[in-house]
Design an enzyme around this catalytic site. Structure first.
Site, PDB file in Angstrom:
ATOM      1  CB  THR A 117     -12.948   4.633   1.226  1.00 14.81           C
ATOM      2  OG1 THR A 117     -11.619   5.120   2.101  1.00 14.81           O
ATOM      3  CG2 THR A 117     -12.481   4.862  -0.085  1.00 14.81           C
ATOM      4  CE1 TYR A 141     -11.009   0.259  -0.601  1.00 16.09           C
ATOM      5  CE2 TYR A 141     -10.113   2.086   0.474  1.00 16.09           C
ATOM      6  CZ  TYR A 141     -11.107   1.094   0.463  1.00 16.09           C
ATOM      7  OH  TYR A 141     -11.952   1.330   1.100  1.00 16.09           O
TER       8      TYR A 141
END
Ligand code: UDP
Length: 329
Positions: A117, A141
């Site tokens: 990501t 995250y």
């Protein structure tokens, strides 16, 4: 040769499964269906319902199906949720990914593709971000994914596992043939929220901040069509199978759109002038995240087919209408 797709019943994973089965590949999907949907999975794929942290299950699936590549999508993906539940994110995204990597190494699987990501960049000072921009994630995250990149780099060095970590920017849109799309009802992503609002599923929506140092004051992101993202995975898999070098690749178009531009386009494409509130900033949002997207083109020969925000919005809207029609039936 069979590809194991973890999280193959989710938004992005299900598009990968469709692309692979369209190309005649054998596919096994491993999913716990915590957020995925069986109806999104290509009927040509085999489904194993289970936990990707289950080492014995992974060993068995890899052995029985002669897996030659793993595409690891299964993960939790909501940044604010990761702030509230970091240990849950580290378990799901990091510890369980370790189990998948270990099973691949033990089972002699040569190729591994990992969904990483842009969140690994955090509040990068240089923009656009390149693959060599220091990765300093600002959320659990982002950190949960960056640790997996490190494990893969170390496993490549120690065990010869050849892997690509694909750093996704803002993924949106849906399968142009209408077979899959984002199906989570309470999704938080901008384009999904805007099309749901246009279709009356939400009474209105809020722009999170209009005082950013950008031309119109709202945040800028690099939106990529899910089918282009998946083309990159398919090209990445072919690259690894040819013995191409592993590494890290940004997955994006290399240009951005603002929140206000996205909302205007959703209004135009849908023909609905839905209510929009100009609200406060959402904590943790960088003003502008745009990728340098050269490396993926030169490494994989990838060329996007849907590099056009209006097409992305149109496909997202088509998909949302399908979901509505299905629910009404
Ligand atoms: N955003 C917004 N309203 C919404 C959802 C998102 O203004 O209802 C903004 C958000 O603050 C960010 C951009 O849209 O600037 C993209 O957010 P999203 O959650 O889609 O992806 P992120 O970039 O956070 O991964």
């Amino acid at each position: 040769m069979t590809v194991l797709v973890t999280g193959g019943a989710g938004y992005i994973g299900s598009h990968m499964v469709l692309a692979l089965t369209d190309a005649g590949e054998d596919v096994v999907v491993l999913d716990d269906f915590s957020t995925g949907f069986e109806r999104l999975v290509s009927p040509k794929a085999r489904i194993v319902r289970g936990d990707m942290g289950d080492q014995a299950l992974l060993d068995r699936v890899i052995r029985e199906h002669r897996i030659d590549a793993v595409a690891h999508f299964a993960a939790k993906i909501v940044v604010p949720e990761s702030v509230a539940d970091p240990l849950g994110y580290y378990l799901n995204n990091t510890v369980k990914a370790r189990a998948v990597i270990e099973a691949a190494v033990r089972g002699g699987v040569p190729n591994f593709i990992f969904s990483s990501t842009a969140a690994v960049y955090g509040d990068a000072e240089e923009m656009p971000v390149t693959e060599t921009t220091p990765a300093v994630p600002v959320s659990p995250y982002g950190r949960s994914k960056l640790m997996v990149e490190w494990m893969l780099a170390d496993a490549a060095h120690a065990h010869g596992l050849n892997s690509l970590a694909l750093r996704y920017f803002n993924v949106a849109g849906a399968d142009p043939a209408g077979r899959s799309g984002q199906a989570t009802q309470n999704a938080t992503h901008l384009i999904k929220v805007a099309v749901q609002t246009a279709l009356g599923l939400r009474p209105g929506m809020t722009v999170f901040g209009t005082d950013y140092p950008t031309p119109d004051g709202s945040c800028i992101r690099d939106y990529i069509h899910v089918s282009d993202l998946i083309d990159a995975h398919v090209a990445g898999l072919a690259h690894l199978r040819r013995g191409g070098a592993g590494g890290i690749l940004n997955c994006a178009y290399g240009h951005g759109s603002s929140v206000l531009e996205v909302i205007d386009l959703v209004k135009k494409v849908s023909g609905v002038d839905f209510p929009v509130t100009l609200g406060e900033r959402r904590p943790g949002d960088p003003a502008r995240i745009v990728a340098a997207a050269e490396r993926i083109r030169s490494t994989l020969g990838w060329r996007p087919r849907f590099d056009d925000l209006e097409t992305i919005v149109t496909h997202a809207l088509d998909w949302e209408r399908r979901l509505l029609a299905r629910d009404a039936a």
